[in-house]
Design a protein around this motif. Structure first.
Motif, PDB file in Angstrom:
ATOM      1  N   ALA A 138       0.835  -1.209   0.000  1.00 26.11           N
ATOM      2  CA  ALA A 138       0.000   0.000   0.000  1.00 26.11           C
ATOM      3  C   ALA A 138       0.866   1.254   0.000  1.00 26.11           C
ATOM      4  O   ALA A 138       0.567   2.235  -0.704  1.00 26.11           O
ATOM      5  CB  ALA A 138      -0.919  -0.003   1.215  1.00 26.11           C
ATOM      6  N   ASP A 139       1.953   1.233   0.770  1.00 21.48           N
ATOM      7  CA  ASP A 139       2.858   2.384   0.804  1.00 21.48           C
ATOM      8  C   ASP A 139       3.495   2.617  -0.564  1.00 21.48           C
ATOM      9  O   ASP A 139       3.639   3.759  -1.014  1.00 21.48           O
ATOM     10  CB  ASP A 139       3.954   2.169   1.849  1.00 21.48           C
ATOM     11  N   ILE A 140       3.868   1.531  -1.231  1.00 25.24           N
ATOM     12  CA  ILE A 140       4.468   1.656  -2.562  1.00 25.24           C
ATOM     13  C   ILE A 140       3.454   2.258  -3.538  1.00 25.24           C
ATOM     14  O   ILE A 140       3.785   3.127  -4.350  1.00 25.24           O
ATOM     15  CB  ILE A 140       4.956   0.283  -3.061  1.00 25.24           C
ATOM     16  N   GLY A 141       2.206   1.793  -3.450  1.00 27.24           N
ATOM     17  CA  GLY A 141       1.163   2.341  -4.320  1.00 27.24           C
ATOM     18  C   GLY A 141       0.949   3.827  -4.074  1.00 27.24           C
ATOM     19  O   GLY A 141       0.784   4.602  -5.023  1.00 27.24           O
ATOM     20  N   PHE A 142       0.969   4.230  -2.793  1.00 28.99           N
ATOM     21  CA  PHE A 142       0.806   5.652  -2.469  1.00 28.99           C
ATOM     22  C   PHE A 142       1.972   6.464  -3.034  1.00 28.99           C
ATOM     23  O   PHE A 142       1.770   7.541  -3.619  1.00 28.99           O
ATOM     24  CB  PHE A 142       0.725   5.829  -0.959  1.00 28.99           C
ATOM     25  N   ASN A 143       3.193   5.944  -2.879  1.00 29.78           N
ATOM     26  CA  ASN A 143       4.364   6.650  -3.410  1.00 29.78           C
ATOM     27  C   ASN A 143       4.312   6.769  -4.929  1.00 29.78           C
ATOM     28  O   ASN A 143       4.699   7.797  -5.504  1.00 29.78           O
ATOM     29  CB  ASN A 143       5.648   5.934  -2.991  1.00 29.78           C
ATOM     30  N   GLN A 144       3.829   5.739  -5.584  1.00 25.88           N
ATOM     31  CA  GLN A 144       3.678   5.791  -7.036  1.00 25.88           C
ATOM     32  C   GLN A 144       2.701   6.888  -7.435  1.00 25.88           C
ATOM     33  O   GLN A 144       2.938   7.614  -8.409  1.00 25.88           O
ATOM     34  CB  GLN A 144       3.207   4.435  -7.571  1.00 25.88           C
ATOM     35  N   GLN A 145       1.613   7.016  -6.670  1.00 24.15           N
ATOM     36  CA  GLN A 145       0.628   8.054  -6.968  1.00 24.15           C
ATOM     37  C   GLN A 145       1.231   9.435  -6.764  1.00 24.15           C
ATOM     38  O   GLN A 145       0.977  10.361  -7.554  1.00 24.15           O
ATOM     39  CB  GLN A 145      -0.598   7.878  -6.066  1.00 24.15           C
ATOM     40  N   VAL A 146       2.025   9.597  -5.720  1.00 23.52           N
ATOM     41  CA  VAL A 146       2.689  10.878  -5.468  1.00 23.52           C
ATOM     42  C   VAL A 146       3.621  11.233  -6.621  1.00 23.52           C
ATOM     43  O   VAL A 146       3.649  12.381  -7.095  1.00 23.52           O
ATOM     44  CB  VAL A 146       3.484  10.818  -4.141  1.00 23.52           C
ATOM     45  N   VAL A 147       4.373  10.252  -7.098  1.00 22.27           N
ATOM     46  CA  VAL A 147       5.305  10.488  -8.207  1.00 22.27           C
ATOM     47  C   VAL A 147       4.545  10.845  -9.482  1.00 22.27           C
ATOM     48  O   VAL A 147       4.932  11.764 -10.218  1.00 22.27           O
ATOM     49  CB  VAL A 147       6.199   9.252  -8.434  1.00 22.27           C
ATOM     50  N   GLU A 148       3.461  10.127  -9.758  1.00 21.07           N
ATOM     51  CA  GLU A 148       2.679  10.409 -10.970  1.00 21.07           C
ATOM     52  C   GLU A 148       2.086  11.814 -10.922  1.00 21.07           C
ATOM     53  O   GLU A 148       2.080  12.532 -11.925  1.00 21.07           O
ATOM     54  CB  GLU A 148       1.573   9.370 -11.118  1.00 21.07           C
ATOM     55  N   THR A 149       1.582  12.205  -9.746  1.00 18.91           N
ATOM     56  CA  THR A 149       1.015  13.550  -9.595  1.00 18.91           C
ATOM     57  C   THR A 149       2.088  14.611  -9.806  1.00 18.91           C
ATOM     58  O   THR A 149       1.868  15.613 -10.490  1.00 18.91           O
ATOM     59  CB  THR A 149       0.394  13.713  -8.199  1.00 18.91           C
ATOM     60  N   ALA A 150       3.261  14.381  -9.227  1.00 21.43           N
ATOM     61  CA  ALA A 150       4.362  15.329  -9.393  1.00 21.43           C
ATOM     62  C   ALA A 150       4.799  15.405 -10.855  1.00 21.43           C
ATOM     63  O   ALA A 150       5.115  16.487 -11.373  1.00 21.43           O
ATOM     64  CB  ALA A 150       5.538  14.922  -8.514  1.00 21.43           C
ATOM     65  N   GLN A 151       4.813  14.272 -11.534  1.00 22.72           N
ATOM     66  CA  GLN A 151       5.206  14.256 -12.944  1.00 22.72           C
ATOM     67  C   GLN A 151       4.227  15.052 -13.801  1.00 22.72           C
ATOM     68  O   GLN A 151       4.639  15.815 -14.680  1.00 22.72           O
ATOM     69  CB  GLN A 151       5.284  12.806 -13.435  1.00 22.72           C
ATOM     70  N   LEU A 152       2.932  14.896 -13.528  1.00 19.62           N
ATOM     71  CA  LEU A 152       1.927  15.667 -14.272  1.00 19.62           C
ATOM     72  C   LEU A 152       2.089  17.163 -14.015  1.00 19.62           C
ATOM     73  O   LEU A 152       2.001  17.974 -14.940  1.00 19.62           O
ATOM     74  CB  LEU A 152       0.521  15.211 -13.872  1.00 19.62           C
TER      75      LEU A 152
END
Length: 207
Positions: A138-152
């Protein structure tokens, strides 16, 4: 392990032998195995998890402080701490639970108390490990979402900045000259009016 000359199987077999024959013996074995996997065994530190079972970054540095995890800077104001290691508690529990099953043939444990102690440790440890692994996921999934948001966000910012640069670089030189001349005229008019205002006094008005 090339550093200690020991193997994980050998370490566990040295503790368990032919298996527990009583509840008390099972408890003693399990307590020592807990020390091994927590890397707190002091009688022979080479038998600890981080010395023989594991070859990555230790959980603690030489001063007893947690080792730094991998850090990524997403932008000037945002930093992401991440990194999952095989010596994280969730994976320690999974490996320990499986090791308890793999090292002892529980069908040969004839003492009911010993069997109960051993299997309780197996199910409890594996259950904690599975839950911990789900939390890590779950933590990895949250971090992935943070990275995707930052990339956008950074992609949009880059587009805006590229557009602004193109606007500055592609300006019509004649239009720019006209704008500069107009601004110069406005500035001169402002100076002229300011100069006239500074000369006004009540005496000039009365004359």
């Amino acid at each position: 392990n090339p550093d200690t000359g020991l193997s994980p199987e050998g370490v566990l077999q040295g503790i368990i032998g032919s298996g527990p024959t009583s509840a008390a013996e099972a408890q003693t074995m399990l307590a020592e195995i807990d020390q091994v996997f927590a890397s707190t065994l002091t009688t022979d530190t080479n038998r600890n998890f981080e010395e023989t079972f594991y070859s990555g970054t230790p959980a603690l540095d030489g001063g007893g402080n947690p080792e730094n995890r991998v850090v990524g800077r997403l932008d000037a104001n945002q930093q992401l701490d991440y990194g999952v290691q095989a010596n994280d508690q969730a994976f320690l529990d999974v490996v320990k639970g499986l090791a308890l099953l793999a090292t002892v043939d529980v069908s040969t444990i004839t003492d009911e108390g010993a069997y109960s102690e051993w299997m309780s440790a197996v199910t409890g440890t594996l259950g904690a490990g599975v839950q911990g692994a789900l939390d890590v996921s779950a933590d990895i999934g949250f971090n992935q979402q943070v990275v995707e948001t930052a990339q956008l966000r950074l992609t949009a910012l880059s587009h805006v900045q590229t557009t602004q640069i193109a606007t500055y670089e592609n300006v019509d030189p004649f239009e720019a000259a006209t704008r500069v001349q107009a601004l110069e005229t406005q500035l001169q008019s402002s100076y002229y009016v300011t100069s006239k205002l500074s000369q006004l006094t009540i005496l000039n008005y009365l004359r």
